[in-house]
Design a protein around this motif. Structure first.
Motif, PDB file in Angstrom:
ATOM      1  N   ARG A  29       0.834  -1.119  -0.085  1.00 43.59           N
ATOM      2  CA  ARG A  29       0.005  -0.007   0.030  1.00 43.59           C
ATOM      3  C   ARG A  29       0.887   1.313   0.072  1.00 43.59           C
ATOM      4  NH1 ARG A  29      -5.150   1.754   0.739  1.00 43.59           N
ATOM      5  NH2 ARG A  29      -5.380   3.642   1.763  1.00 43.59           N
ATOM      6  N   ILE A  33       1.389   3.606  -3.423  1.00 44.50           N
ATOM      7  CA  ILE A  33       0.934   5.391  -3.319  1.00 44.50           C
ATOM      8  C   ILE A  33       2.212   6.125  -3.668  1.00 44.50           C
ATOM      9  CG2 ILE A  33       0.051   6.772  -1.527  1.00 44.50           C
ATOM     10  CD1 ILE A  33      -1.878   4.690  -0.583  1.00 44.50           C
ATOM     11  N   VAL A  71      -4.219  -2.085  -2.134  1.00 41.66           N
ATOM     12  CA  VAL A  71      -4.666  -0.446  -2.599  1.00 41.66           C
ATOM     13  C   VAL A  71      -6.294  -0.585  -2.653  1.00 41.66           C
ATOM     14  CG1 VAL A  71      -4.549   1.373  -3.704  1.00 41.66           C
ATOM     15  CG2 VAL A  71      -2.483  -0.118  -3.355  1.00 41.66           C
ATOM     16  N   SER A 119     -10.893   6.828  -1.195  1.00 43.68           N
ATOM     17  CA  SER A 119      -9.527   6.663  -1.537  1.00 43.68           C
ATOM     18  C   SER A 119      -9.019   7.317  -2.647  1.00 43.68           C
ATOM     19  CB  SER A 119      -8.827   5.078  -1.344  1.00 43.68           C
ATOM     20  OG  SER A 119      -9.013   4.417  -0.421  1.00 43.68           O
ATOM     21  N   VAL A 126      -3.505   7.447  -5.605  1.00 45.37           N
ATOM     22  CA  VAL A 126      -4.344   6.284  -5.668  1.00 45.37           C
ATOM     23  C   VAL A 126      -5.254   6.197  -6.950  1.00 45.37           C
ATOM     24  CG1 VAL A 126      -6.226   4.918  -4.566  1.00 45.37           C
ATOM     25  CG2 VAL A 126      -4.361   6.030  -3.260  1.00 45.37           C
TER      26      VAL A 126
END
Lengths: 203, 203
Positions: A29, A33, A71, A119, A126
């Motif tokens: 994650r 990102i 994600v 997100s 993202v």
């Protein structure tokens, strides 16, 4: 920053169990990102997690599936799902997309879809990573059923627009009656839209 | 940064009339977009506007109502907009909706739409307020062009799903090529979808 020493120490704590899987999800994650979908490498993610890169394939099968879980936090493997629904009659793939989408997400708490949308709306990185992921993995799979007219990417985008909006209205904004309309009714209403976007006239 | 001295000076210019209301709307829009719905406080908005925080309750009744006017209803009056596009040939209202939506939002920074979506995905109150607003103001206006078949509300929801998804893909996720596709092309591609949702066969 994780030094090699730190990495070695961590690796010692994680012999390859569920602890490794959790570490990989957290590291993935962060790295996705930071670097985007294209920029993030399996090697960099494994290094951040302090585990061997082979663990990514072992636990997730590859970068795409790791992205989907880490994600997007999707509760399913999107490539498998898409591969399945593209099998069968190309003239009813629009209906199958709607049915699969609704069946899959109805089984989840609506909050999962809302978290995904949040997100995307909150973090440019993202949104960028999601866009790369869709182009590389989802849209390319759709190519097999899309009209070859130089507009295949636009057609895939149009499908995405209807499905994302369907998710927004059903799971996030919860407009009535659509939030509680049965799946068969929505398949009949929306299936033809997707079918036209995929291989019908759009101009 | 607005110092207290600056605030006092501004306050002196705005004794509490429509000038104050306009200043609050402008400040609220800025602060909500910068800080998000949770992060933005009435105090911060009032400070930005150079007025007393009590003016927010006086003019808007509270933070939610201020948000509804400053963020949801800007940058246009949706009721006027919808009334305008429902005039004219009912058989091309689908195309007019797409054209009006894109023309209006293209004129804004994409961040305005993203802020709206972020708020909806983050806050039940905002999603509820938006839903109530749509039901009371938008869907009821659509009724004049929607097929009378007991499914008018579902039809309005379907229209909303396509338009929200279009906004997501064009302004938030920015999928290519749709994010940069010319309006005429999108009107032709998506107009027929809305037309069918409004008064075509959906089952």
């Amino acid at each position: 920053m994780t030094t090699r020493q730190d990495g070695e120490r961590r690796r010692g704590r994680r012999p390859g169990g569920t602890d490794t899987k959790a570490a990989l999800l957290a590291a993935a994650r962060e790295v996705f990102i930071e670097q985007g979908y294209d920029g993030a490498t399996v090697r960099a993610i494994a290094r951040r997690a302090g585990v061997d890169a082979a663990m990514v394939n072992h636990w997730f099968g590859g970068k795409e599936a790791l992205f989907a879980q880490a994600v997007l936090q999707l509760p399913f493997n999107p490539q498998e799902l898409i591969a399945n629904l593209l099998e069968g009659d190309p003239d009813s793939v629009g209906e199958r997309i709607v049915r699969t989408f609704l069946t899959t997400w109805d089984a989840q708490d609506g909050g999962v879809f809302a978290a995904l949308i949040r997100s995307v709306a909150s973090h440019d990185q993202v949104a960028n990573a999601l866009r790369d992921f869709f182009i590389k993995n989802v849209f390319s799979q759709l190519a097999s059923v899309v009209s070859v007219d130089g507009r295949a990417e636009l057609r895939a985008n149009l499908v995405a627009s209807q499905m994302i909006g369907l998710g927004m209205v059903r799971y996030v904004a919860e407009f009535e009656p659509l939030a509680r309309t049965d799946i068969d009714t929505l398949v009949k209403a929306i299936g033809p839209t997707l079918q036209r976007y995929l291989n019908g006239p759009i101009d």
